[in-house]
Design an enzyme around this catalytic site. Structure first.
Site, PDB file in Angstrom:
ATOM      1  N   ARG A  13      41.804  41.441  29.374  1.00 29.45           N
ATOM      2  CA  ARG A  13      41.511  42.630  30.180  1.00 29.45           C
ATOM      3  C   ARG A  13      42.549  43.725  29.936  1.00 29.45           C
ATOM      4  O   ARG A  13      42.247  44.908  30.055  1.00 29.45           O
ATOM      5  CB  ARG A  13      41.423  42.265  31.671  1.00 29.45           C
ATOM      6  CG  ARG A  13      42.687  41.666  32.235  1.00 29.45           C
ATOM      7  CD  ARG A  13      42.507  41.231  33.694  1.00 29.45           C
ATOM      8  NE  ARG A  13      43.572  40.328  34.091  1.00 29.45           N
ATOM      9  CZ  ARG A  13      44.275  40.436  35.215  1.00 29.45           C
ATOM     10  NH1 ARG A  13      44.005  41.393  36.088  1.00 29.45           N
ATOM     11  NH2 ARG A  13      45.224  39.582  35.512  1.00 29.45           N
ATOM     12  N   SER A  40      43.272  45.493  38.625  1.00 28.96           N
ATOM     13  CA  SER A  40      42.959  44.171  38.105  1.00 28.96           C
ATOM     14  C   SER A  40      42.171  44.268  36.798  1.00 28.96           C
ATOM     15  O   SER A  40      42.485  43.597  35.824  1.00 28.96           O
ATOM     16  CB  SER A  40      42.166  43.414  39.165  1.00 28.96           C
ATOM     17  OG  SER A  40      42.057  42.071  38.840  1.00 28.96           O
ATOM     18  N   GLU A  61      29.060  47.479  43.799  1.00 29.01           N
ATOM     19  CA  GLU A  61      28.774  47.214  42.391  1.00 29.01           C
ATOM     20  C   GLU A  61      27.359  47.613  41.990  1.00 29.01           C
ATOM     21  O   GLU A  61      27.115  48.026  40.853  1.00 29.01           O
ATOM     22  CB  GLU A  61      29.003  45.732  42.091  1.00 29.01           C
ATOM     23  CG  GLU A  61      30.449  45.266  42.274  1.00 29.01           C
ATOM     24  CD  GLU A  61      30.834  45.008  43.726  1.00 29.01           C
ATOM     25  OE1 GLU A  61      29.934  45.027  44.598  1.00 29.01           O
ATOM     26  OE2 GLU A  61      32.027  44.792  43.992  1.00 29.01           O
ATOM     27  N   PHE A  86      30.612  39.629  39.924  1.00 27.22           N
ATOM     28  CA  PHE A  86      29.900  40.745  40.561  1.00 27.22           C
ATOM     29  C   PHE A  86      29.097  41.546  39.531  1.00 27.22           C
ATOM     30  O   PHE A  86      27.990  42.001  39.814  1.00 27.22           O
ATOM     31  CB  PHE A  86      30.893  41.638  41.315  1.00 27.22           C
ATOM     32  CG  PHE A  86      31.820  40.864  42.203  1.00 27.22           C
ATOM     33  CD1 PHE A  86      31.331  39.835  42.999  1.00 27.22           C
ATOM     34  CD2 PHE A  86      33.178  41.118  42.219  1.00 27.22           C
ATOM     35  CE1 PHE A  86      32.179  39.091  43.812  1.00 27.22           C
ATOM     36  CE2 PHE A  86      34.036  40.375  43.029  1.00 27.22           C
ATOM     37  CZ  PHE A  86      33.538  39.362  43.825  1.00 27.22           C
ATOM     38  N   HIS A 112      37.956  38.174  34.709  1.00 29.34           N
ATOM     39  CA  HIS A 112      37.948  36.907  35.458  1.00 29.34           C
ATOM     40  C   HIS A 112      36.807  36.002  35.014  1.00 29.34           C
ATOM     41  O   HIS A 112      36.101  35.399  35.826  1.00 29.34           O
ATOM     42  CB  HIS A 112      37.908  37.166  36.964  1.00 29.34           C
ATOM     43  CG  HIS A 112      39.202  37.737  37.494  1.00 29.34           C
ATOM     44  ND1 HIS A 112      39.878  38.751  36.862  1.00 29.34           N
ATOM     45  CD2 HIS A 112      39.937  37.428  38.590  1.00 29.34           C
ATOM     46  CE1 HIS A 112      40.971  39.035  37.550  1.00 29.34           C
ATOM     47  NE2 HIS A 112      41.035  38.259  38.604  1.00 29.34           N
ATOM     48  N   ASP A 120      41.822  31.648  42.319  1.00 28.70           N
ATOM     49  CA  ASP A 120      40.998  32.441  43.240  1.00 28.70           C
ATOM     50  C   ASP A 120      39.826  31.616  43.770  1.00 28.70           C
ATOM     51  O   ASP A 120      39.228  31.957  44.789  1.00 28.70           O
ATOM     52  CB  ASP A 120      40.454  33.696  42.550  1.00 28.70           C
ATOM     53  CG  ASP A 120      41.473  34.826  42.544  1.00 28.70           C
ATOM     54  OD1 ASP A 120      42.346  34.826  43.437  1.00 28.70           O
ATOM     55  OD2 ASP A 120      41.397  35.702  41.667  1.00 28.70           O
ATOM     56  N   ARG A 170      41.183  36.775  32.976  1.00 25.76           N
ATOM     57  CA  ARG A 170      42.214  37.150  33.932  1.00 25.76           C
ATOM     58  C   ARG A 170      43.595  36.792  33.382  1.00 25.76           C
ATOM     59  O   ARG A 170      44.531  37.563  33.499  1.00 25.76           O
ATOM     60  CB  ARG A 170      41.990  36.399  35.257  1.00 25.76           C
ATOM     61  CG  ARG A 170      43.085  36.651  36.282  1.00 25.76           C
ATOM     62  CD  ARG A 170      42.895  35.799  37.534  1.00 25.76           C
ATOM     63  NE  ARG A 170      43.954  36.067  38.504  1.00 25.76           N
ATOM     64  CZ  ARG A 170      44.240  35.286  39.530  1.00 25.76           C
ATOM     65  NH1 ARG A 170      43.530  34.203  39.755  1.00 25.76           N
ATOM     66  NH2 ARG A 170      45.217  35.587  40.361  1.00 25.76           N
TER      67      ARG A 170
END
Lengths: 318, 276, 293
Positions: A13, A40, A61, A86, A112, A120, A170
């Site tokens: 990312r 993030s 979203e 999402f 992620h 998480d 992530r």
């Protein structure tokens, strides 16, 4: 093939966020939409450099996905960023109807992926997304394994006519390639040449597969190792070449074994070249919180399990 | 047609009547479609396409054109009728609605129909698409405006309110939402299924400029569109009270006419009411 | 089934304040241990959660599945640590388990999971909690049980359209056993609510949806208790308590800093936890000392 010894690590990312800024400088058609997790997803870098071309829509979203469609219709090249859960599921029907059906140049870059969301927990671990987006017509689906190939993938996504789903990690990934890696959408990268067994890996699992291949080599088993960074369109030619040569295939993905890379490979082999196959990934289960390493071990996805899978599938050769 | 060149109120009313006739004919020939919501939206579509919007039908991709997003995509027959009458395509295509190979899909497909600005039909998504367009128009320093027509049932979709919140955040004055407020959704009245009132309060709580009008009163529609154009502080919503099936007595306010095609006899009776 | 004695509002307030302080400690310690988590939003809801679990809610830790219990949904699921702390302190599971937050094999996942003792609903994907509460309240009504469904939502969640879908449903079905507390700390992940989204007229919007709207200081315990009582008495429509709070409340370097939505600096946090530990140990009335870990 261009590889370099791992020298440092970076979450893919981060490579995405950095490349967005470069692209923003080069091409003013690029706009970025974000759903309140820019620190993030790393789109904050673009936000700082190009505030006029950055739209933070809040935690919404579905709205974001369709706004990107509107922006694309008006000639822009939008990147949409959120977590993979999402992007692929909360806004799934918006992606399907407002983006993929009109074949708009919207790039959906999601962080992620899979167990890289580790502690998480399940809510933030996307282990179904590849299967979902792969079944949507017009979609291109990518998961590069390291930072240099991610940079190439982000640029390739801009060039593609139509929507791209780009899956990012992530956690930090070792640097495998150098900056000149020949990354082409739909072209697998062969990381090892061998005649005994094929391992087809994607994303973070490429690193487990490399380690497995080294251990297998120590046992005298030579692995043909493919980095299948493009899950759709799948590089069927590279797959069939390898499967024909080795006669045994293992897939490795940080995803449910239903719907993702393993399924794509099984479909291609089944139609063109039936070959013994084992799919390594989550065996149709949700995971849990924990460290990334613990989770890979617990769910049978680390290098040791890949070694075992390779040995098992080789025993099924005719 | 550039804004302002257009028609007086009487000729707009006449165009709306024609669009109603075209819509019913199309749906009858197709053997399927949504007459109720096409007829309720006819006056609004007429006012937009034949008076308010800046368009060049000979140049459908003109970058400075006003955009229209039919978020209630199932009401597309009336939009297709308007586009045909404006010359975006040969009116003979209207006879092919919903048929294999047609340019006129059951719900709007921007890649198949000249003049369509967006692909729609999944309720609740159009305002977001329109918002994306409006933001890009501003970024590109173009003067175009974006109109989104929403049905009332789709206001149940949370995504509409996501877009409402975001549009107000960005104060997009070039975005106008028009609600075809016929108060009937597929399973019943809004009040039975999911009440919407007080509707202006809801939009105002998101910092929208909210107007309420009679959606069949042509001068009132034109006034509201002008007021939306002149409101420069942010987005405007026009809540246009309409009657589902407007213009055909046996269809008016009838739930059963949401998604059923008239047969030959019913079409004939409807055309008698709508006039020659 | 309240666990605190109620000789008078002042004593109650003092006792609840101590519980809130202990939950803050537990939460920060858990996050510091796990080196991962979301402290800011936990701190902002400490008094709210304390008032719910240690005063208002009808629950029985000995019978987590008791059918008549009040339900609780942490819609802002990323603040799971403080919920776990409350559940542990109520006796749903040993306090020692708090050491295992986010570790493999533990039932204290990064976001709430219905398999954890005392957790009524899996959450963590923002905007979904109220919908689940609507279902619970409908079931309660059909079953003629008078339990209530409490939901704590974050302000960022108001961006999610699903919240407005569920708000309309709760009102339409007249679900007066739903009580929502909005932890309005005005900071989201990426900045203030005004920078990121556009809260607009929050009170007016909930009113336009037919809700009973109360507005309070979310760190003022008597105000919270009073609002919860009023909510319980309201009939025919659901209630939302708009609780104005401070993100990071109780931790000076966190207060009002949106970057502390997530764990910014674990060294800083860890040393703060140590200080807090020592301070609690010195507590003159001894309420906290034997509960520390």
């Amino acid at each position: 093939m261009t590889t370099a010894a791992p020298k440092r690590e970076l979450p893919t990312r981060h490579a995405y966020g950095e490349t967005l800024v470069e692209l923003g400088r080069e091409d003013d058609r690029i706009v970025v939409l974000e759903a309140d997790i820019s620190k993030s997803t790393q789109t904050y870098r673009f936000a700082e450099a190009f505030p006029d071309r950055f739209f933070n829509v809040g935690v919404a979203e579905q709205n974001m996905m369709c706004m990107a469609a509107g922006a694309a219709i008006c000639g822009r090249i939008p990147f949409v960023s959120t977590y993979a859960v999402f992007g692929s599921m909360r806004a799934c029907e918006q992606m399907r109807t407002s983006v993929a059906y009109p074949k708009l140049n919207v790039n959906i870059a999601v962080s992620h992926a899979g167990l890289t969301a580790y502690d998480d927990g399940v809510t933030h671990q996307a282990v179904e997304d590849l299967g979902i987006v792969r079944s949507i017509p017009n979609m291109t689906v990518l998961q590069p394994c390291d930072a240099p190939s991610t940079r190439k993938a982000v640029r390739a996504a801009v060039e593609i006519d139509g929507p791209v789903y780009l899956r990012l990690t992530r956690i930090a990934m070792p640097i495998l390639y150098d900056d000149n890696v020949d990354f082409q959408i739909g072209k697998a990268i062969r990381l090892r040449t061998g005649g005994d067994v094929t391992i087809v890996a994607v994303g973070d699992m490429v690193f487990q597969a490399r380690e497995a291949a080294e251990r297998l080599a120590a046992q005298g088993i030579e692995v043909d190792l493919l980095d299948m960074h493009t899950i759709k369109p799948l590089d069927v030619d590279a797959l069939l070449d390898s499967a024909t040569k080795t006669g045994a295939v293992v897939t490795a993905e940080d995803h449910n074994v239903l719907g993702g890379l393993g399924s794509a490979v099984a479909e291609a082999l089944g139609e063109h070249c039936p070959t013994p196959l084992l799919r390594v990934g989550l065996q149709d289960t949700f995971a849990q919180s924990g460290s990334y390493g613990d989770l890979l071990r617990h769910y049978g996805m680390d290098a040791s399990h890949l070694v075992e899978a390779a040995q098992r599938v080789m025993r099924r050769k005719q | 047609m550039a804004r302002g060149q257009a028609h007086d109120v009487d000729s707009l009313r006449e165009i709306a009547r024609q669009l109603r006739i075209d819509s019913l004919r199309m749906i009858h020939l197709a053997g399927g479609g949504h007459p109720g919501g096409s007829l309720s939206a006819a006056d609004l579509v007429t006012a937009l396409y034949f008076h308010e919007m800046n368009l060049r039908s000979e140049e459908p991709d003109w970058p400075d054109r006003d955009r229209f997003v039919l978020s209630k995509g199932h009401g597309c027959p009336v939009l297709y009728a308007a586009l045909a009458r404006l010359g975006y395509f040969d009116p003979q295509h209207l006879d092919t609605l919903r048929k294999f190979g047609t340019i006129l899909q059951g719900h709007p497909d921007m890649n198949k129909t000249p003049g369509l600005d967006a692909t729609t039909g999944s309720l609740g998504q159009g305002l977001s698409v329109g918002l994306g367009m409006a933001l890009i128009g501003r970024l590109d320093r173009r003067a175009y405006r974006v109109f989104v027509m929403l049905g009332c049932g789709e206001l149940d979709e949370g995504q509409v309110w996501e877009a409402a919140m975001c549009a107000a955040k960005y104060r997009v004055a070039n975005l106008t939402a028009v609600i075809d407020y016929n108060q009937l959704q597929l399973d019943g009245t809004n009040d039975e299924i999911m009440p919407l009132e007080p509707l202006e309060d809801k939009w105002r709580s998101f910092n929208w400029n909210a107007l309420r009008i009679d959606g069949h009163d042509m001068p009132a529609i034109l006034d509201a569109l002008r007021a939306a154009r002149e409101h420069e502080q942010g987005p405007t919503v026009i809540i246009a009270k309409t009657i589902k099936g407007k213009g055909v007595s046996f269809m008016e306010d009838q739930l059963d006419w949401h998604g059923v095609a008239p047969n030959a006899e019913q079409l004939e009776a409807a055309l008698v009411e709508l006039g020659p | 089934m309240t666990t605190v004695s109620q000789p008078g509002i002042k004593d109650t307030t003092q006792e609840l304040a101590r519980w809130a302080r202990l939950l803050r400690y537990d939460t920060l310690r858990m996050i510091s241990n796990a080196a991962s988590g979301h402290p800011g939003g936990c701190m902002s809801m400490a008094e709210i959660l304390t008032c719910l679990y240690f005063h208002e809610m009808k629950v029985d830790p000995q019978q987590p599945d008791w059918l008549d219990r009040d339900r609780f949904i942490l819609s802002k699921g990323h603040c799971a640590p403080i919920l776990y702390a409350a559940l542990a302190r109520k006796g749903y599971f040993p306090v020692d388990e708090l050491r295992n937050l986010r570790k493999i094999g533990s039932f204290l996942h990064g976001h709430p999971d219905i398999s954890t003792p005392g957790v009524d609903m899996t959450s963590g994907c923002l905007g979904q909690g109220l919908s689940a509460a609507v279902g619970m309240a409908m079931a309660g009504r059909i079953d003629r049980r008078d339990y209530r469904a409490f939901v704590v939502i974050g302000d960022g969640e108001m961006n999610e359209g699903q919240l407005w879908e569920s708000a309309a449903s709760a009102s339409h079905f007249r679900l007066d056993r739903i009580i929502v507390v909005l932890d309005f700390n005005a900071l989201q992940f990426d900045g203030t609510v005004h920078e990121v989204s556009n809260p607009g007229d929050v009170r007016g919007r909930w009113k336009s949806l037919g809700w009973n709207v109360l507005e309070i200081d979310g760190h003022d315990i008597p105000q919270i208790l009073d609002a919860l009582r009023q909510a319980d008495e309201c009939r025919g429509r659901p209630t939302i308590v708009v609780a104005h709070t401070i993100k990071g409340k109780g931790v000076p370097f966190m207060e009002g800093d949106y970057l502390w939505h997530s764990l910014m600096d674990n060294d800083l946090l860890t040393s703060f936890v140590k200080e807090m530990h020592d301070e609690l140990q010195r507590d003159p009335d001894g309420f906290d000392a034997d509960r520390l870990w």
